[in-house]
Design a protein around this motif. Structure first.
Motif, short mmCIF file in Angstrom:
data_model
loop_
_atom_site.label_atom_id
_atom_site.label_comp_id
_atom_site.label_asym_id
_atom_site.label_seq_id
_atom_site.Cartn_x
_atom_site.Cartn_y
_atom_site.Cartn_z
N UNK A 128 0.80 -1.22 0.00
CA UNK A 128 0.00 0.00 0.00
C UNK A 128 0.83 1.26 0.00
N UNK A 129 2.02 1.20 0.62
CA UNK A 129 2.88 2.38 0.69
C UNK A 129 3.52 2.73 -0.65
N UNK A 130 3.37 1.84 -1.65
CA UNK A 130 3.95 2.10 -2.97
C UNK A 130 2.96 2.80 -3.91
N UNK A 131 1.76 3.09 -3.42
CA UNK A 131 0.68 3.57 -4.29
C UNK A 131 1.09 4.74 -5.16
N UNK A 132 1.83 5.67 -4.62
CA UNK A 132 2.16 6.89 -5.38
C UNK A 132 3.63 6.92 -5.83
N UNK A 133 4.24 5.76 -5.80
CA UNK A 133 5.61 5.64 -6.31
C UNK A 133 5.58 5.41 -7.82
N UNK A 134 6.64 5.85 -8.49
CA UNK A 134 6.80 5.64 -9.93
C UNK A 134 6.98 4.14 -10.17
N UNK A 135 6.03 3.52 -10.85
CA UNK A 135 6.05 2.08 -11.09
C UNK A 135 7.33 1.64 -11.77
N UNK A 136 7.82 2.42 -12.73
CA UNK A 136 9.00 2.04 -13.50
C UNK A 136 10.27 2.05 -12.66
N UNK A 137 10.23 2.65 -11.49
CA UNK A 137 11.41 2.73 -10.62
C UNK A 137 11.36 1.73 -9.46
N UNK A 138 10.33 0.90 -9.44
CA UNK A 138 10.24 -0.10 -8.39
C UNK A 138 11.15 -1.28 -8.70
N UNK A 139 11.46 -2.08 -7.68
CA UNK A 139 12.25 -3.28 -7.89
C UNK A 139 11.43 -4.30 -8.66
N UNK A 140 12.10 -5.33 -9.20
CA UNK A 140 11.40 -6.35 -9.95
C UNK A 140 10.33 -7.04 -9.13
N UNK A 141 10.63 -7.36 -7.88
CA UNK A 141 9.65 -8.02 -7.02
C UNK A 141 8.48 -7.12 -6.70
N UNK A 142 8.74 -5.82 -6.48
CA UNK A 142 7.66 -4.87 -6.21
C UNK A 142 6.76 -4.71 -7.42
N UNK A 143 7.35 -4.65 -8.62
CA UNK A 143 6.54 -4.51 -9.83
C UNK A 143 5.66 -5.75 -10.02
N UNK A 144 6.22 -6.94 -9.72
CA UNK A 144 5.44 -8.16 -9.88
C UNK A 144 4.25 -8.16 -8.92
N UNK A 145 4.47 -7.68 -7.69
CA UNK A 145 3.37 -7.59 -6.74
C UNK A 145 2.33 -6.57 -7.18
N UNK A 146 2.76 -5.49 -7.83
CA UNK A 146 1.82 -4.51 -8.38
C UNK A 146 0.96 -5.16 -9.46
N UNK A 147 1.57 -5.98 -10.31
CA UNK A 147 0.82 -6.66 -11.37
C UNK A 147 -0.17 -7.67 -10.78
N UNK A 148 0.22 -8.33 -9.69
CA UNK A 148 -0.70 -9.25 -9.02
C UNK A 148 -1.85 -8.45 -8.40
N UNK A 149 -1.53 -7.28 -7.82
CA UNK A 149 -2.58 -6.41 -7.27
C UNK A 149 -3.53 -5.96 -8.37
N UNK A 150 -3.00 -5.67 -9.56
CA UNK A 150 -3.85 -5.29 -10.69
C UNK A 150 -4.82 -6.42 -11.02
N UNK A 151 -4.32 -7.68 -10.99
CA UNK A 151 -5.18 -8.83 -11.25
C UNK A 151 -6.26 -8.96 -10.17
#
Length: 275
Positions: A128-151
Motif C-alpha cells: 500500500x505504501x507504494x501507491x504513489x511511487x513511480x512504477x518504473x522505478x520499483x524493484x522487480x519483485x515490487x513490480x510483480x506484486x503490483x501486477x498481481x494487485x492489478x489482477x
C-alpha cells in the motif's frame, strides 16, 4: 470454472501440441511445467482466448471461450505477465487501477469505489505504501506484486500467471510465491483459482499445486505435485538424471545431476546437434 477438453493448439494450421486436457476449480493452483518450446505459452494463449484451438474446446464458466467477448473474458480471467514495461511513468496505483477497465463502460473513468478496490488490493499484498511511487522505478519483485494487485483489482475468479517469478532474486521469488499461496488459501471463500507456468519444479512442491507436465506439445502427466513430479518423469521431460529428495523439514526438492547435464550436452555435440 475453466476446462480444456482434448485440445490441439498451434498457430494457423501448424500444430504445436495435442491431447491436452485440464480443469481449474475454485481454490486450485495448477502449475504448467516443461522445457522451453514444449508449448506452455501457446497453451496459455489458447486458454486466454487469444488463439483459437485447432481442435477440442476451452470452456469458461460453462461456455465456449470462443463465443465470449473480450470484456466477458476479462471479467472472468485476470492475467499477470512475466514482465511489464509501461511507456509512461505511471504511479503504481494507476497501474493497479488498469485492472478495473473491464468493469467500466466504454470511455468510463474509475471512480471512488474503483480506487478503493485498487488500494485494498495493494494493501492486501503489503504494498500500500507504494501507491504513489513511480512504477518504473520499483524493484522487480515490487513490480510483480503490483501486477498481481492489478489482477486482484480486476475481481476475476481466475488468475493466470506467466512465470511470475522469472528474473526475480531469491527473496523476491519467495515473496511472490507466498502471495500466490495466500490467494489459494482465500480462494475457497472467494471463488478464485490460479494457473501459473514455471521452470522450477520446487515451486510446485512449495505451493502444493496440481501439475500439468508437458513435453513436445503433449501432456506427460497431470495430477498432484507429489505424485507427478517423480525422478523418472522429470528425467524423461528434461533429458537428464534428476533426484527428488525430502528435506529435514519434510519438503520435497528436485536435484538435477550436473554431470548428467554435461554428458547430455556432449552427446548432442558429438551427434552434430550443437547447443
Amino acid at each position: 470454472m475453466l476446462e480444456a477438453r482434448d485440445l490441439s493448439i498451434g498457430y494457423g494450421r501448424e500444430p504445436i501440441g495435442a491431447g491436452l486436457s485440464l480443469s481449474v476449480r475454485p481454490g486450485d493452483i495448477l502449475c504448467l511445467l516443461g522445457p522451453n518450446g514444449c508449448g506452455k505459452t501457446t497453451l496459455f494463449r489458447t486458454l486466454l482466448g487469444l488463439l483459437p484451438p485447432l481442435a477440442g474446446d476451452v470452456m469458461l464458466a460453462g461456455q465456449p471461450i470462443t463465443a465470449q467477448s473480450r470484456t466477458d473474458i476479462a471479467r472472468r480471467i485476470a492475467y499477470v505477465p512475466q514482465a511489464h514495461a509501461p511507456p509512461f511513468p505511471f504511479e503504481a496505483l494507476e497501474v493497479v487501477l488498469m485492472g478495473r477497465t473491464a468493469r467500466l463502460g466504454a470511455f468510463g473513468q474509475p471512480g471512488r469505489q474503483d480506487r478503493a478496490i485498487a488500494q485494498e488490493a495493494m494493501e492486501r499484498l503489503g504494498i500500500g505504501d507504494l501507491a504513489h511511487r513511480d512504477y518504473s522505478r520499483l524493484s522487480g519483485g515490487q513490480r510483480q506484486l503490483v501486477l498481481i494487485a492489478r489482477a486482484l483489482a480486476q475481481e476475476a475468479p481466475l488468475i493466470v500467471m506467466d512465470e511470475p517469478t522469472a528474473s526475480l532474486d531469491f527473496g523476491n521469488q519467495a515473496q511472490v510465491l507466498a502471495q500466490i499461496a495466500l490467494l489459494a488459501q482465500a480462494a475457497s471463500a472467494e471463488g478464485c483459482g490460479v494457473i501459473l507456468s514455471t521452470h522450477d519444479p520446487d515451486q510446485a512442491f512449495a505451493l502444493e499445486a496440481r501439475v500439468l507436465l508437458m513435453k513436445e506439445g503433449g501432456m506427460r502427466a497431470h495430477g498432484p505435485a507429489h505424485e507427478v513430479l517423480t525422478a523418472s518423469a522429470l528425467g524423461d521431460v528434461y533429458g537428464l538424471p534428476v533426484s527428488v529428495e525430502t528435506t529435514t523439514s519434510g519438503r520435497k526438492v528436485c536435484l538435477p545431476s550436473l554431470r548428467g547435464a554435461s554428458s547430455a550436452s556432449e552427446m548432442r555435440q558429438n551427434a552434430g546437434g550443437g547447443a
